[in-house]
Design a protein around this motif. Structure first.
Motif, short mmCIF file in Angstrom:
data_model
loop_
_atom_site.label_atom_id
_atom_site.label_comp_id
_atom_site.label_asym_id
_atom_site.label_seq_id
_atom_site.Cartn_x
_atom_site.Cartn_y
_atom_site.Cartn_z
N GLU A 28 112.11 -24.72 86.27
CA GLU A 28 111.49 -23.52 86.86
C GLU A 28 109.98 -23.52 86.66
O GLU A 28 109.23 -23.17 87.57
CB GLU A 28 112.10 -22.26 86.26
CG GLU A 28 113.54 -22.01 86.68
CD GLU A 28 114.17 -20.85 85.91
OE1 GLU A 28 113.44 -20.09 85.23
OE2 GLU A 28 115.41 -20.70 86.00
N MET A 29 109.53 -23.92 85.48
CA MET A 29 108.09 -23.97 85.21
C MET A 29 107.41 -25.04 86.07
O MET A 29 106.29 -24.85 86.54
CB MET A 29 107.83 -24.22 83.73
CG MET A 29 108.22 -23.06 82.83
SD MET A 29 107.49 -21.47 83.29
CE MET A 29 105.78 -21.77 82.97
N GLU A 30 108.10 -26.16 86.28
CA GLU A 30 107.54 -27.22 87.13
C GLU A 30 107.33 -26.72 88.54
O GLU A 30 106.29 -26.95 89.16
CB GLU A 30 108.47 -28.44 87.11
CG GLU A 30 107.95 -29.62 87.85
CD GLU A 30 106.68 -30.20 87.24
OE1 GLU A 30 105.86 -30.74 87.99
OE2 GLU A 30 106.51 -30.12 86.00
N VAL A 31 108.33 -25.99 89.09
CA VAL A 31 108.21 -25.41 90.44
C VAL A 31 107.05 -24.42 90.47
O VAL A 31 106.24 -24.42 91.40
CB VAL A 31 109.54 -24.73 90.86
CG1 VAL A 31 109.35 -23.89 92.13
CG2 VAL A 31 110.62 -25.75 91.03
N TYR A 32 106.94 -23.59 89.45
CA TYR A 32 105.87 -22.60 89.37
C TYR A 32 104.49 -23.27 89.36
O TYR A 32 103.59 -22.87 90.10
CB TYR A 32 106.06 -21.74 88.13
CG TYR A 32 104.93 -20.76 87.87
CD1 TYR A 32 104.77 -19.64 88.66
CD2 TYR A 32 104.04 -20.98 86.83
CE1 TYR A 32 103.74 -18.74 88.42
CE2 TYR A 32 103.00 -20.10 86.59
CZ TYR A 32 102.86 -18.98 87.39
OH TYR A 32 101.82 -18.12 87.15
N TYR A 33 104.33 -24.31 88.56
CA TYR A 33 103.03 -25.00 88.48
C TYR A 33 102.70 -25.71 89.79
O TYR A 33 101.54 -25.75 90.21
CB TYR A 33 103.01 -25.98 87.32
CG TYR A 33 102.92 -25.30 85.96
CD1 TYR A 33 101.98 -24.30 85.72
CD2 TYR A 33 103.77 -25.66 84.93
CE1 TYR A 33 101.90 -23.66 84.50
CE2 TYR A 33 103.70 -25.02 83.69
CZ TYR A 33 102.76 -24.04 83.49
OH TYR A 33 102.70 -23.41 82.27
N ARG A 34 103.70 -26.24 90.46
CA ARG A 34 103.45 -26.88 91.77
C ARG A 34 102.98 -25.84 92.79
O ARG A 34 102.11 -26.11 93.61
CB ARG A 34 104.71 -27.58 92.25
CG ARG A 34 104.96 -28.88 91.53
CD ARG A 34 106.13 -29.62 92.10
NE ARG A 34 106.38 -30.80 91.29
CZ ARG A 34 107.46 -31.51 91.35
NH1 ARG A 34 108.43 -31.18 92.20
NH2 ARG A 34 107.63 -32.56 90.57
N ILE A 47 121.84 -24.83 74.64
CA ILE A 47 120.39 -24.69 74.45
C ILE A 47 119.64 -25.77 75.22
O ILE A 47 118.64 -25.49 75.89
CB ILE A 47 120.04 -24.74 72.94
CG1 ILE A 47 120.57 -23.49 72.24
CG2 ILE A 47 118.54 -24.88 72.73
CD1 ILE A 47 120.48 -23.55 70.71
N GLU A 48 120.14 -27.00 75.19
CA GLU A 48 119.50 -28.10 75.91
C GLU A 48 119.51 -27.85 77.42
O GLU A 48 118.51 -28.06 78.10
CB GLU A 48 120.19 -29.42 75.58
CG GLU A 48 119.91 -29.91 74.18
CD GLU A 48 120.71 -31.16 73.82
OE1 GLU A 48 121.20 -31.86 74.74
OE2 GLU A 48 120.84 -31.41 72.61
N GLU A 49 120.64 -27.39 77.93
CA GLU A 49 120.74 -27.11 79.37
C GLU A 49 119.81 -25.97 79.76
O GLU A 49 119.12 -26.03 80.79
CB GLU A 49 122.19 -26.77 79.75
CG GLU A 49 122.39 -26.45 81.22
CD GLU A 49 121.93 -27.58 82.14
OE1 GLU A 49 121.45 -27.25 83.26
OE2 GLU A 49 122.04 -28.77 81.78
N GLN A 96 116.65 -26.10 82.46
CA GLN A 96 116.48 -25.16 83.58
C GLN A 96 115.11 -24.49 83.52
O GLN A 96 114.43 -24.37 84.54
CB GLN A 96 117.59 -24.11 83.57
CG GLN A 96 118.93 -24.64 84.00
CD GLN A 96 120.01 -23.56 83.91
OE1 GLN A 96 119.74 -22.41 83.56
NE2 GLN A 96 121.24 -23.93 84.27
N LEU A 97 114.71 -24.04 82.33
CA LEU A 97 113.40 -23.40 82.19
C LEU A 97 112.27 -24.37 82.51
O LEU A 97 111.30 -24.00 83.19
CB LEU A 97 113.22 -22.84 80.78
CG LEU A 97 114.04 -21.60 80.44
CD1 LEU A 97 113.91 -21.29 78.94
CD2 LEU A 97 113.58 -20.42 81.26
N ASP A 98 112.41 -25.61 82.06
CA ASP A 98 111.38 -26.61 82.36
C ASP A 98 111.29 -26.85 83.86
O ASP A 98 110.18 -26.97 84.42
CB ASP A 98 111.68 -27.92 81.63
CG ASP A 98 111.42 -27.83 80.13
OD1 ASP A 98 110.75 -26.87 79.70
OD2 ASP A 98 111.88 -28.74 79.39
#
Length: 126
Positions: free
Chosen positions: A111-117, A101-103, A107-109
């Protein structure tokens, strides 16, 4: 915790008000009934007589009884998630599942960082 508010002598002398249903009955007489006390009824030739008789019935009944307030605390319901608390404490796979779950969250965090950038970059271009 239950709380009994018992009446004292001063309170016994207070006037009590009760809602009364007065209705004409088939015999041409009137029936007076205290709402909430269906057993407290009186019948009279007219409305006033029915009320006078009802007052006498209630007064006689209250001479042998008292009216008190009873406060009852409502039970506090168990939190709906409490039945699940600790259900995996002895599960040998629990730590492995937590690590997965942590991993997945990392990964989702990412991906979201790339999306927001990307969104920020597109905003700068406009």
């Amino acid at each position: 915790m239950m709380n009994f508010n018992l009446t004292n002598e001063a309170e016994n002398s207070m006037k009590l008000n009760y809602p009364v249903l007065i209705e004409a009955i088939e015999t041409g007489e009137y029936r007076a009934t205290i709402l909430g006390w269906p057993e407290c009824q009186a019948i009279g030739k007219n409305r006033d007589q029915a009320l006078i008789q009802l007052r006498q019935i209630v007064t006689a009944r209250l001479e042998k009884a008292e009216i008190v307030s009873l406060e009852i605390e409502r039970p506090k319901p168990e939190h709906p998630w409490m039945k699940f608390a600790g259900m995996f404490k002895d599960d040998p796979d629990f730590d492995e599942v937590q690590a997965f779950i942590e991993e997945d969250r990392r990964q989702l965090d990412a991906e979201m960082e790339v999306y927001y950038r990307q969104l920020d970059a597109e905003e700068k271009i406009k």
